[in-house]
Design a protein around this motif. Structure first.
Motif: not given
Length: 362
Positions: A140-162
């Protein structure tokens, strides 16, 4: 009912079966990993700074997936190679002449496959699920560095109305959720109205506190800076933590907790329940393979039908995998109940294998 009349013979057959299964598995994984790496190496090396170390990291994350996926195939091929070899050398005839039934001949292989199934389940839970999650985050980060924290989710999208909210990384659970590199796209029906960016977002109980915020107004072209902004009183933490839950990326216990949270939030969980049951039925497919490939063990080798019998054994085994994938797909879309989607192919082909064995050899 004495399935192991000879301890020496049982150990001999189980050893042959395990060695051939592991050899086939090693060959499959080696070839498929090489082909997969050839296809993905360009994407990995495209990120600035990536090199040989990142290629080996990809191999370490991808190889467990290949092992888990092709272990049942390897058990099937290992069974057919073992039984065909015994048949070719007239060892099966010697066993039957000594009074062994077809089930007694297969019993050592089935017990060995039970051990393979148990190891497969533990391997999936302890290594495959974390590596799958890690690889998905890395992609999801196009093979770049990602944080080392556990239980991590990357590039998350959420819709709030419009409006659309994007968080480059999400950590924590419940009200302890932390969003990093947050971007909020405020939209109208005609297009984008403003762009809000913040370094970090934390849930306050009634909304979200963003720090180091910059706001760009599309209409006026003015950018404003603010140390702190409160937003999103209608956005719940579970909208970030429960989005895109993948059964393959979670252990069986973590998936159970995620299903409970989704049900509490009123989200659909049919596909995840099917995936939960398949975490048990999937490794158990190894137990079926000696039964489905058993047709290669019997019949006279000099009759010239040994190859045909081996092909029939492979056809039965591959038909099981087709039926299993089809049932799981039906379970994912809700056409089949979760329990039926996970276990119906296993029970069906167990009955087919027993029927073929009894009608032809017993």
């Amino acid at each position: 009912m004495d399935f192991f009349p000879s301890r020496t013979l049982a150990i001999y057959m189980a050893k042959m079966f395990i060695v051939r299964t592991l050899a086939v598995l090693a060959l499959l994984v080696l070839v498929l990993q090489a082909l997969d790496l050839l296809g993905e190496s360009g994407k990995i090396l495209a990120y600035p700074g990536n090199g040989e170390a990142e290629l080996w990291t990809y191999v370490s994350l991808r190889a467990p997936q290949l092992v888990a996926r092709f272990l049942p195939f390897s058990v099937l091929l290992g069974t057919i190679i073992t039984l065909a070899t015994l048949n070719q050398n007239s060892e099966v005839i010697s066993m039957k002449a000594g009074g062994l039934s077809a089930h007694q001949i297969l019993a050592p292989l089935i017990v060995a496959s039970m051990g393979v199934a148990l190891i497969s389940f533990l391997f999936n839970e302890t290594l495959v699920a974390p590596s799958t999650a890690r690889l998905a985050q890395w992609e999801k980060v196009e093979f770049g560095p990602i944080p080392e924290e556990s239980n991590i989710r990357t590039n998350v999208w959420v819709k709030d109305g419009n409006n659309l909210i994007n968080a480059r990384s999400v950590t924590g659970r419940g009200e302890q959720v932390v969003l990093r590199n947050v971007t909020i796209y405020s939209r109208t029906e005609n297009g984008l109205r403003s762009l809000l960016q913040g370094d970090e977002g934390r849930f306050t109980g009634s909304g979200w506190r963003l720090t180091n915020v910059s706001r760009f107004d599309v209409g006026t072209g003015i950018e404003e800076q603010s140390p702190e902004v409160l937003i999103g009183d209608s956005i719940r933490p579970d909208q970030f933590t429960l989005t895109n839950v993948s059964a393959d990326s979670l252990s069986i216990f973590a998936l159970r907790d995620a299903i409970a949270e989704l049900e509490q939030a009123g989200r659909p969980t049919t596909s995840l329940k099917a995936g939960w049951w398949h975490k048990i039925s999937g490794p158990m497919s190894s137990i079926l393979m000696p039964l489905l490939g058993a047709v290669a063990a019997f019949g006279l080798a000099r009759s010239g039908q040994l190859f045909i019998r081996a092909v029939i054994g492979m056809a039965l085994g591959f038909a099981y995998f087709v039926a299993d994938n089809f049932a799981l797909a039906m379970g994912n879309i809700g056409a089949y109940p979760a329990l039926l989607a996970a276990w119906a192919p296993f029970l069906l082909f167990f009955l087919i294998g027993e029927t073929v064995l009894i009608r032809t050899e017993e």
